[in-house]
Write an enzyme that holds these catalytic residues in place. Structure first.
Site, PDB file in Angstrom:
ATOM      1  N   LYS A  52      20.953   6.732  66.903  1.00  0.00           N
ATOM      2  CA  LYS A  52      20.534   7.122  67.816  1.00  0.00           C
ATOM      3  C   LYS A  52      21.387   8.506  68.523  1.00  0.00           C
ATOM      4  CE  LYS A  52      16.961   4.119  68.987  1.00  0.00           C
ATOM      5  NZ  LYS A  52      16.478   2.938  69.857  1.00  0.00           N
ATOM      6  N   GLN A  96      18.252  -0.433  74.832  1.00  0.00           N
ATOM      7  CA  GLN A  96      17.836  -0.983  73.485  1.00  0.00           C
ATOM      8  C   GLN A  96      17.338  -2.442  73.540  1.00  0.00           C
ATOM      9  OE1 GLN A  96      17.963   0.742  70.612  1.00  0.00           O
ATOM     10  NE2 GLN A  96      17.346  -0.999  69.341  1.00  0.00           N
ATOM     11  N   ASP A 119      11.415   6.280  75.618  1.00  0.00           N
ATOM     12  CA  ASP A 119      10.827   5.156  74.791  1.00  0.00           C
ATOM     13  C   ASP A 119       9.313   5.148  75.003  1.00  0.00           C
ATOM     14  OD1 ASP A 119      12.439   3.942  72.952  1.00  0.00           O
ATOM     15  OD2 ASP A 119      13.549   2.764  74.634  1.00  0.00           O
TER      16      ASP A 119
HETATM   17  N1  GUN Z   1      14.338  -2.209  69.430  1.00  0.00           N
HETATM   18  C1  GUN Z   1      13.601  -1.845  68.438  1.00  0.00           C
HETATM   19  N2  GUN Z   1      12.992  -0.677  68.392  1.00  0.00           N
HETATM   20  C2  GUN Z   1      13.421  -0.204  69.588  1.00  0.00           C
HETATM   21  C3  GUN Z   1      12.966   0.963  70.236  1.00  0.00           C
HETATM   22  O1  GUN Z   1      12.199   1.938  69.785  1.00  0.00           O
HETATM   23  N3  GUN Z   1      13.267   1.287  71.485  1.00  0.00           N
HETATM   24  C4  GUN Z   1      14.356   0.337  71.948  1.00  0.00           C
HETATM   25  N4  GUN Z   1      14.548   0.882  73.137  1.00  0.00           N
HETATM   26  N5  GUN Z   1      14.551  -0.759  71.594  1.00  0.00           N
HETATM   27  C5  GUN Z   1      14.202  -1.018  70.394  1.00  0.00           C
END
Ligand code: GUN
Length: 279
Positions: A52, A96, A119
């Site tokens: 990311k 996350q 998200d």
């Molecule tokens: N953990 C697994 N997929 C995601 C996601 O799309 N966003 C976040 N914040 N955590 C995750």
């Protein structure tokens, strides 16, 4: 010939488009900043968070990394989120998941300002999606819609079957396919006759979290198959929820793992970050 839906190429194209858009916005004096919060150092989360940050650097989005100890209290994490909510320089906040067991994911998601929830997990954004209002879309299902559209797969009027009912993928996927005028069935672990239900699909989206669970006998001849799963087998090789080798013989189009849905999630996160400065 079965069409390979190339998520890597499509996500690269989207990131190029976003980079150009962000470049223009910079000339107007607009900057984007994403706060990325990670608790502990789960190996998979480290990989995702790193990807990311790299995508942010490519697109031209500033990223702030908050790496908290596994033992951080829920209260401290909530205080950080509140600080980021108030910070005018921060456009997006991403925490996350998963979080350690002593921290409530629900309380954390609820604490993020809906206007910074890139998200798309906050109940306000989930609700907006359900009633067709503007809001942040969850990245994985939004990425799947882009994969389908940019591969020339029409959704309108099609039988769409989503296997899996998670808040992050299955449920929002159902809403997005419906918004595109698909006829949507959502199936899950308690569905009776899962094979028969899956076989109705013109578009089959699989998010069950079980390696190679969907074999050719779940798939109608000519179906489009989207595999959301990602697993590492004993030989350290990646595979999805779909038994790719058998299903590709029957499908008209299919996403590989890796290189299918995975890269799209990050591209759509970047899109949500850019969305914070669009009018
Ligand atoms: N953990 C697994 N997929 C995601 C996601 O799309 N966003 C976040 N914040 N955590 C995750």
């Amino acid at each position: 010939m079965t069409q390979m839906i190339d998520g890597k190429a499509i996500s690269a194209k989207i990131k190029e488009e976003l980079k150009a858009e962000v470049g223009q916005k910079k000339e107007e004096g607009k900057e984007i900043c994403l706060a990325v919060v990670q608790v502990g150092n789960d190996a998979a989360s480290c990989v995702y968070v790193n990807n990311k940050k790299k995508a942010c650097a490519f697109v031209g989005i500033k990223s702030l990394a908050y790496e908290l100890e596994e033992t951080v209290s829920e209260e401290e994490l909530l205080l950080l989120i509140e600080k980021l909510n108030q910070d005018e320089k921060v456009n997006g906040i991403l925490v996350q998941l998963p979080l350690p067991e002593h921290i409530s994911e629900e309380r954390v998601i609820n604490a993020i300002s809906p206007s910074k929830d890139v998200d798309g997990f906050h109940p306000v954004n989930v609700g907006n999606l359900c009633i067709g209002r503007k809001g942040f879309l969850p990245c994985t299902p939004a990425g799947i819609i882009q994969l389908l559209k940019r591969s020339g797969v029409e959704i309108e009027g099609k039988e769409c079957v989503v296997i899996g009912r998670s808040n992050i993928v299955g449920k929002p996927m159902q809403m997005l396919l419906l918004r595109e005028n698909g006829t949507v069935t959502i199936a899950h672990s308690r569905t009776k006759n899962l094979k028969e239900v899956a076989k109705r699909a013109d578009i089959l989206v699989v998010a069950v979290g079980k390696p190679k669970f969907i074999t050719a006998d779940f798939v109608k001849e000519g179906a489009v198959v989207i595999d959301v799963g990602i697993h590492r087998n004993n030989e350290n090789k990646l595979c999805g929820d779909v038994d790719f080798d058998s299903v590709k013989e029957k499908a008209s189009a299919i996403t590989p793992v890796p290189g299918g849905v995975g890269p799209m999630t990050i591209a759509m996160l970047m899109n949500n970050c850019v969305e914070t400065i669009r009018n």
